[in-house]
Design a protein around this motif. Structure first.
Motif, PDB file in Angstrom:
ATOM      1  N   PHE A  70       0.835  -1.191   0.000  1.00 36.37           N
ATOM      2  CA  PHE A  70       0.000   0.000   0.000  1.00 36.37           C
ATOM      3  C   PHE A  70       0.881   1.256   0.000  1.00 36.37           C
ATOM      4  N   PRO A  71       0.454   2.312  -0.713  1.00 34.67           N
ATOM      5  CA  PRO A  71       1.243   3.546  -0.720  1.00 34.67           C
ATOM      6  C   PRO A  71       1.159   4.279   0.607  1.00 34.67           C
ATOM      7  N   LEU A  72       2.261   4.897   0.991  1.00 38.94           N
ATOM      8  CA  LEU A  72       2.278   5.827   2.120  1.00 38.94           C
ATOM      9  C   LEU A  72       2.187   7.242   1.561  1.00 38.94           C
ATOM     10  N   PHE A  73       1.398   8.088   2.197  1.00 39.18           N
ATOM     11  CA  PHE A  73       1.126   9.430   1.697  1.00 39.18           C
ATOM     12  C   PHE A  73       1.823  10.475   2.566  1.00 39.18           C
ATOM     13  N   ALA A  74       2.484  11.420   1.909  1.00 41.53           N
ATOM     14  CA  ALA A  74       3.216  12.466   2.628  1.00 41.53           C
ATOM     15  C   ALA A  74       2.250  13.388   3.354  1.00 41.53           C
ATOM     16  N   ARG A  75       2.623  13.796   4.564  1.00 38.05           N
ATOM     17  CA  ARG A  75       1.850  14.749   5.339  1.00 38.05           C
ATOM     18  C   ARG A  75       2.639  16.052   5.437  1.00 38.05           C
ATOM     19  N   ASN A  76       1.951  17.155   5.521  1.00 37.57           N
ATOM     20  CA  ASN A  76       2.599  18.463   5.591  1.00 37.57           C
ATOM     21  C   ASN A  76       3.003  18.777   7.029  1.00 37.57           C
ATOM     22  N   ILE A  77       4.000  18.056   7.484  1.00 39.98           N
ATOM     23  CA  ILE A  77       4.547  18.288   8.815  1.00 39.98           C
ATOM     24  C   ILE A  77       5.978  18.780   8.645  1.00 39.98           C
ATOM     25  N   GLU A  78       6.265  19.990   9.086  1.00 39.29           N
ATOM     26  CA  GLU A  78       7.531  20.646   8.771  1.00 39.29           C
ATOM     27  C   GLU A  78       8.734  20.055   9.500  1.00 39.29           C
ATOM     28  N   THR A  79       8.528  19.454  10.645  1.00 35.11           N
ATOM     29  CA  THR A  79       9.673  19.031  11.449  1.00 35.11           C
ATOM     30  C   THR A  79      10.424  17.849  10.848  1.00 35.11           C
ATOM     31  N   ALA A  80       9.740  16.990  10.074  1.00 31.97           N
ATOM     32  CA  ALA A  80      10.391  15.819   9.493  1.00 31.97           C
ATOM     33  C   ALA A  80       9.508  15.288   8.365  1.00 31.97           C
ATOM     34  N   PRO A  81      10.113  14.554   7.402  1.00 30.40           N
ATOM     35  CA  PRO A  81       9.304  13.922   6.343  1.00 30.40           C
ATOM     36  C   PRO A  81       8.461  12.792   6.942  1.00 30.40           C
ATOM     37  N   VAL A  82       7.153  13.019   7.074  1.00 32.29           N
ATOM     38  CA  VAL A  82       6.251  12.053   7.687  1.00 32.29           C
ATOM     39  C   VAL A  82       5.309  11.498   6.627  1.00 32.29           C
ATOM     40  N   TYR A  83       5.125  10.175   6.638  1.00 27.13           N
ATOM     41  CA  TYR A  83       4.273   9.490   5.668  1.00 27.13           C
ATOM     42  C   TYR A  83       3.283   8.620   6.436  1.00 27.13           C
ATOM     43  N   GLU A  84       2.031   8.607   5.971  1.00 30.73           N
ATOM     44  CA  GLU A  84       0.993   7.881   6.683  1.00 30.73           C
ATOM     45  C   GLU A  84       0.066   7.145   5.713  1.00 30.73           C
ATOM     46  N   THR A  85      -0.578   6.132   6.242  1.00 28.48           N
ATOM     47  CA  THR A  85      -1.728   5.513   5.596  1.00 28.48           C
ATOM     48  C   THR A  85      -2.516   4.792   6.673  1.00 28.48           C
ATOM     49  N   TYR A  86      -3.751   4.462   6.344  1.00 27.57           N
ATOM     50  CA  TYR A  86      -4.590   3.665   7.248  1.00 27.57           C
ATOM     51  C   TYR A  86      -4.740   2.269   6.662  1.00 27.57           C
ATOM     52  N   LEU A  87      -4.697   1.265   7.540  1.00 25.73           N
ATOM     53  CA  LEU A  87      -4.860  -0.122   7.144  1.00 25.73           C
ATOM     54  C   LEU A  87      -5.877  -0.789   8.073  1.00 25.73           C
ATOM     55  N   ALA A  88      -6.277  -2.003   7.706  1.00 28.42           N
ATOM     56  CA  ALA A  88      -7.169  -2.800   8.546  1.00 28.42           C
ATOM     57  C   ALA A  88      -6.878  -4.269   8.300  1.00 28.42           C
ATOM     58  N   SER A  89      -7.029  -5.074   9.336  1.00 28.68           N
ATOM     59  CA  SER A  89      -6.880  -6.523   9.187  1.00 28.68           C
ATOM     60  C   SER A  89      -8.250  -7.133   8.920  1.00 28.68           C
ATOM     61  N   SER A  90      -8.262  -8.404   8.572  1.00 23.01           N
ATOM     62  CA  SER A  90      -9.524  -9.110   8.394  1.00 23.01           C
ATOM     63  C   SER A  90     -10.138  -9.406   9.760  1.00 23.01           C
ATOM     64  N   VAL A  91     -11.436  -9.682   9.774  1.00 21.67           N
ATOM     65  CA  VAL A  91     -12.127  -9.952  11.040  1.00 21.67           C
ATOM     66  C   VAL A  91     -11.502 -11.118  11.802  1.00 21.67           C
ATOM     67  N   PRO A  92     -11.197 -12.259  11.154  1.00 22.64           N
ATOM     68  CA  PRO A  92     -10.638 -13.386  11.923  1.00 22.64           C
ATOM     69  C   PRO A  92      -9.149 -13.275  12.227  1.00 22.64           C
ATOM     70  N   ALA A  93      -8.487 -12.204  11.798  1.00 26.75           N
ATOM     71  CA  ALA A  93      -7.040 -12.080  12.019  1.00 26.75           C
ATOM     72  C   ALA A  93      -6.713 -12.050  13.506  1.00 26.75           C
ATOM     73  N   ARG A  94      -5.591 -12.660  13.849  1.00 26.81           N
ATOM     74  CA  ARG A  94      -5.097 -12.646  15.234  1.00 26.81           C
ATOM     75  C   ARG A  94      -3.621 -13.031  15.228  1.00 26.81           C
ATOM     76  N   GLY A  95      -2.904 -12.616  16.268  1.00 29.82           N
ATOM     77  CA  GLY A  95      -1.505 -12.994  16.379  1.00 29.82           C
ATOM     78  C   GLY A  95      -0.572 -11.959  15.796  1.00 29.82           C
ATOM     79  N   GLY A  96       0.654 -12.402  15.466  1.00 28.34           N
ATOM     80  CA  GLY A  96       1.703 -11.496  15.043  1.00 28.34           C
ATOM     81  C   GLY A  96       1.687 -11.202  13.551  1.00 28.34           C
ATOM     82  N   PHE A  97       1.922  -9.934  13.201  1.00 27.68           N
ATOM     83  CA  PHE A  97       2.045  -9.485  11.818  1.00 27.68           C
ATOM     84  C   PHE A  97       3.219  -8.509  11.740  1.00 27.68           C
ATOM     85  N   THR A  98       3.751  -8.346  10.534  1.00 29.84           N
ATOM     86  CA  THR A  98       4.863  -7.429  10.339  1.00 29.84           C
ATOM     87  C   THR A  98       4.492  -6.339   9.347  1.00 29.84           C
TER      88      THR A  98
END
Length: 297
Positions: A70-98
């Motif tokens: 998924f793409p990360l989108f640049a935010r207009n934060i002057e102190t540092a280059p910050v990139y964000e996106t929102y994600l979601a897991s599936s309903v039955p997901a559980r345990g460790g993810f990377t």
């Protein structure tokens, strides 16, 4: 409301690869000073979360999670280059993810973060005989489902929404997100939204700014359905009556529909769904999360 210009779609170019070992460090590359975080750090299965990456220098970044890129989108934060996106897991997901952030300019993985998904408390509902008969009378149409799925996976480059998402109807929830619905014959599925109680004709408002990308009329399963694109992979859908046209741009709390009873519905209500990068997520958790993080706070 006014007509909107077409928006550009962002495509992810990174190649998928096998999962990263659990012992991988949070930081990699760029001298180890990058920062990758998830908010909340331990979401529940089916709930959304914010991915925030602070880089040493600006670039084009993507994030890999649960087999998707998924793409990360640049935010207009002057102190540092910050990139964000929102994600979601599936309903039955559980345990460790990377989470793994990739610099698309250099082709290298620059940050990794191991996170844990908490199991959602299971809720099971056996659907009524009336519902089963309605499904049989109106068998799902594959082309209609394809149109709806395509709209829900819209990923335009411009972020259209600001601040928290409001509920489209002041009412009570009669069916929650993530409930496992059991249909006769052993068929089951997870409810991919919330059902809000409402009388026929009750106005439905837009939860935030967006563009109408689908107006479906008399779909077999979903009846009259509407999809809004809020930008950067966030979409929302509404069943069962529509008061807008495709291409309309709407603002928070504009009237976009009314409560109806179409498709597989067995009584007047509003079905409200929120999708994050094409994945159904809990609309209530989404409203809570955007209240905390929508403006980069």
């Amino acid at each position: 409301m006014h007509r909107a210009v077409a928006s550009m779609t962002v495509f992810c170019t990174c190649a998928l690869h096998p999962g990263i070992p659990a012992q991988a460090a949070q930081h990699a590359g760029h001298g180890g000073s990058d920062l990758l975080m998830a908010v909340p750090s331990t979401p529940t299965g089916g709930d959304p979360f914010l991915v925030r990456f602070t880089a040493d220098t600006p670039s084009t970044f993507t994030v890999m999670f649960a087999g998707g890129c998924f793409p990360l989108f640049a935010r207009n934060i002057e102190t540092a280059p910050v990139y964000e996106t929102y994600l979601a897991s599936s309903v039955p997901a559980r345990g460790g993810f990377t989470l793994a952030v990739r610099d698309e300019r250099t082709g290298t993985t620059v940050a990794r973060l191991r996170m844990r998904i908490r199991p959602r408390v299971p809720v099971v509902k056996h659907m009524s005989a009336v519902y089963v008969k309605t499904r049989k009378r109106r068998p799902a149409n594959s082309e209609q489902n394809r149109m709806l799925t395509k709209a829900l996976r819209t990923r335009s480059s411009e972020r259209l929404w600001t601040g928290p998402f409001v509920l489209p109807l002041d009412s009570v929830i009669v069916s929650s997100f993530g409930v496992q619905r059991i249909v006769a014959g052993g068929l089951s599925y997870y409810h991919n939204g919330v059902d809000l109680r409402g009388g026929l004709g009750t106005p439905v408002r837009a939860p935030n700014d967006g563009v109408v990308v689908l107006v479906g009329r008399n779909f077999n399963a979903h009846g009259n359905c509407l999809v809004l694109d809020h930008g950067q992979g966030i979409t929302s859908c509404y069943l069962h009556q529509i008061h807008v046209r495709e291409g309309d741009r709407v603002s928070r709390e504009d009237t976009i529909a009314t409560v109806g009873n179409t498709g597989w519905s067995t009584g007047a209500h509003l079905h409200y769904g929120v999708y994050v990068q094409g994945k159904a997520t809990d609309p209530i958790a989404w409203s809570r999360l955007t209240g905390d993080t929508a403006d980069g706070e």
